[in-house]
Design a protein around this motif. Sequence first.
Motif, short mmCIF file in Angstrom:
data_model
loop_
_atom_site.label_atom_id
_atom_site.label_comp_id
_atom_site.label_asym_id
_atom_site.label_seq_id
_atom_site.Cartn_x
_atom_site.Cartn_y
_atom_site.Cartn_z
N GLY A 104 0.85 -1.35 0.12
CA GLY A 104 -0.19 0.08 0.08
C GLY A 104 0.94 1.17 -0.13
N ASN A 105 0.22 2.51 0.01
CA ASN A 105 0.92 3.70 -0.26
C ASN A 105 2.05 3.78 -0.99
OD1 ASN A 105 3.06 5.83 1.55
ND2 ASN A 105 1.10 6.39 1.09
N TYR A 106 1.63 3.23 -2.42
CA TYR A 106 2.78 3.10 -3.50
C TYR A 106 2.42 4.13 -4.47
CZ TYR A 106 -1.13 0.73 -5.79
OH TYR A 106 -2.40 0.37 -6.35
N ARG A 107 3.43 4.37 -5.46
CA ARG A 107 3.46 5.09 -6.59
C ARG A 107 3.82 4.53 -7.69
NH1 ARG A 107 4.83 11.14 -4.26
NH2 ARG A 107 3.13 11.59 -2.68
N ILE A 108 3.26 4.53 -8.85
CA ILE A 108 3.60 3.85 -9.80
C ILE A 108 4.53 4.77 -10.82
CG2 ILE A 108 2.71 2.26 -12.05
CD1 ILE A 108 0.10 2.00 -10.45
N THR A 109 5.62 4.21 -11.12
CA THR A 109 6.56 5.19 -12.04
C THR A 109 6.66 4.65 -13.34
OG1 THR A 109 8.65 4.21 -11.09
CG2 THR A 109 7.57 5.75 -9.94
N VAL A 110 7.15 5.67 -14.07
CA VAL A 110 7.85 5.31 -15.62
C VAL A 110 9.23 5.95 -15.62
CG1 VAL A 110 5.83 4.51 -16.90
CG2 VAL A 110 6.52 6.83 -16.83
N ILE A 111 10.16 5.77 -16.51
CA ILE A 111 11.16 6.57 -16.83
C ILE A 111 11.26 6.65 -18.21
CG2 ILE A 111 13.82 6.77 -16.44
CD1 ILE A 111 13.73 4.67 -13.99
N ILE A 112 11.63 7.87 -18.78
CA ILE A 112 11.87 8.29 -19.99
C ILE A 112 12.94 8.61 -20.36
CG2 ILE A 112 11.14 9.54 -22.06
CD1 ILE A 112 8.46 10.11 -20.74
N GLY A 113 14.04 7.70 -21.02
CA GLY A 113 15.22 7.83 -21.03
C GLY A 113 16.04 6.57 -20.57
N LYS A 114 17.08 6.24 -21.15
CA LYS A 114 17.86 4.88 -20.84
C LYS A 114 19.47 5.07 -20.74
CE LYS A 114 17.04 -0.15 -20.92
NZ LYS A 114 16.37 -1.48 -21.63
N ASN A 115 19.83 5.23 -19.61
CA ASN A 115 21.29 5.62 -19.29
C ASN A 115 21.83 5.24 -18.15
OD1 ASN A 115 20.59 7.71 -17.60
ND2 ASN A 115 20.41 9.00 -19.57
N ARG A 116 22.91 5.42 -17.70
CA ARG A 116 23.59 5.15 -16.46
C ARG A 116 22.69 5.49 -15.17
NH1 ARG A 116 29.79 5.63 -15.61
NH2 ARG A 116 29.76 4.05 -17.43
N GLN A 117 22.61 6.75 -15.39
CA GLN A 117 21.78 7.56 -14.32
C GLN A 117 20.34 6.88 -14.15
OE1 GLN A 117 22.26 11.69 -15.63
NE2 GLN A 117 22.53 11.86 -13.25
N ILE A 176 1.05 5.57 -20.09
CA ILE A 176 1.00 6.25 -18.77
C ILE A 176 -0.46 6.20 -18.51
CG2 ILE A 176 1.20 8.46 -17.58
CD1 ILE A 176 3.94 8.85 -19.35
N ASP A 177 -1.28 6.68 -19.55
CA ASP A 177 -2.75 6.50 -19.36
C ASP A 177 -3.28 5.22 -18.97
OD1 ASP A 177 -3.56 9.27 -19.53
OD2 ASP A 177 -3.42 9.26 -21.66
N LYS A 178 -2.83 4.32 -19.58
CA LYS A 178 -3.37 3.02 -19.55
C LYS A 178 -3.10 2.25 -18.18
CE LYS A 178 -3.38 -1.62 -21.82
NZ LYS A 178 -2.77 -2.50 -22.65
N GLU A 179 -1.76 2.46 -17.75
CA GLU A 179 -1.37 1.83 -16.50
C GLU A 179 -1.40 2.63 -15.35
OE1 GLU A 179 -0.26 -1.32 -16.13
OE2 GLU A 179 -0.58 -1.60 -18.46
N SER A 180 -2.52 3.86 -15.55
CA SER A 180 -2.56 4.81 -14.32
C SER A 180 -1.41 5.20 -13.63
CB SER A 180 -3.46 3.98 -13.28
OG SER A 180 -4.77 3.81 -13.78
#
Length: 452
Positions: free
Chosen positions: A134-147, A186-190
Motif C-alpha cells: 500500500g501507499n505506493y506510487r507507480i512510475t515510468v522513466i523516459i530515457g535509458k542511460n547509467r543514471q 501512462i494513461d493505460k497503467e495509471s
Amino acid sequence: MTTFKQGRYSGYLKHISYLIDLSIINGLALLYFFKEVNSLKFVLLISTAWVVLSIYSKFYEVYRYSREINIAALLLKQFALFTLLMFAFSGFNHDLDIQPLTVFKYTLLTLFLIGLSKFALYYLLQKYRTVFGGNYRITVIIGKNRQTAVLESFFNNNPEYGYIHKKTFNAKDKEKFSLEACFNFIDKESIDEIYCSISELSNSQIHKIIDFADNNLKILKFLPDNKDIHSKKLKYEYYDYIPILSLRNIPLEDSVNQFVKRSFDILFSSLVIIFLLSWLTPIIAILIKLESKGPVFFKQSRNGFNYKEFDCYKFRSMMPNKDAHLYQATKGDQRVTKVGRFIRKTSIDELPQFFNVLFGDMSVVGPRPHMVSHTYMYAKRIDKFMVRHFVKPGITGLAQITGYRGEVETDKDIIGRVKYDIFYIENWSLLLDLKIIVKTFFNAVKGEEKAY
C-alpha cells in the motif's frame, strides 16, 4: 479528491500527523503541566502558533524518500522554536508563575513523544508498503542511460519507499520510441510519477511531456544532465524580480552554521585531548620509540581551507624516510612499522590532528586533506577536485565512511572521494557530522580494510 488520490491517499498523512502532534502538545499541557491555564485560550494560541512554526520550518515536509537524519534535523529545529514560544507564553502570563524548569520538562517530553510518533509513522509506512504493497506510487522513466538505470534499481530494490516501477523507455531508439506511445502507456497503467532524463530528450520533447503532465495531473521529475562528478545542487535567488540561479549552495558560508560547527569542533577536540590524548600519547610515544628511532610525531604540509597550506600532525607510523611526503602508504609497505600498522589500522595515528582542529586549521568532519604534491596532481587530472577546499578539511569525512579511505589506486577512487566530499559540502548539518563521527568510531573498532 484528485490531489489525495494521486499520491495513493498519502495526502491524508500530513493531516493525521498534525492531529497527533496537536493532541500531544495540548494534552500534556492541560492534563499535566499547566492545569491552571485557560484551556480555550491555550489551545487556540499554541495550536495556531505550532501550525505557523511548522509551515516556517517545513516540519511536515517529510516524504517517502526523506532520510532519518533530515527528520531528526526538522525535529530539533521545530522544538528550538517551540521552546522559545513557550517561554514567551510564560512571560506574557507571568501571573501563572510557570517556572523555566517546568517549560523545559514540558518541551522535552513533547519532543520525545512527537519524535516517537513521527518516526513510528515513518517506519510503519515503510513496513506497510513492504508487506501489504500500500501507499505506493507507480512510475515510468523516459530515457535509458547509467543514471536512469541507477534510479530504476532504486525503485526495484527498495520496496519500503513505495515505488512500483512499470517501464523505462529508451528514447535513443528512434524507430520504436514515440512520446504518443509513452503517453498512452501512462494513461493505460495509471502512472503516478514520470521521471525524465534531460540528456536523452530534445527541448520540444520536454515541453510536450510537461504539457501532458500538467493536463493529466501527473507528477513530473527530471534527472539532470550531470556528466560531471559534482552534484549540481542549484539555488534560486531573486535580484528584484529577476531570477538568478547559483551553481552551489554551501551551508557553511552562513555565519550561524560557521559558529555552530566551530563551537562543536572546539568542544569535541578539547574533550578528546583532555580525556584521551592526555594519557594515550605517552603510551604511544613509548611504543614508537621502543621500535624505531625518530620523532614521535610526524608533520606534513597539506592544503586546507581556501587552498592554504598547514602542518598536519600524526603519530609517526613509518620508519623515517625521505619519501614520506611524496608517496602514500600501500598494502604491505615496508616503511610501516609494527606499531605503525596497528595505529593505522585503528586510526590512532590520526588523533594528534585534534590539535589541528583546536588551532583552527581543520575540522572534526570534512574532506580529508591531501599531501601538497598530490593536490597539485589531482587538481590537474580530476574535474571539480578544488571544490573540496571551500570548507576546512576534516579528520574524518563522508567519503571515508563510504569506502573511499586510504590509498588511491585508480582515478575511480579519487573521483568517488570528491563526489562524496562535494555532497557533504552542499548538504552539511551538525547531525550529518555526528552520524559520520559515530560511523568512523565503529569502523575504527572493527578495523578498516584499506587502513594500512
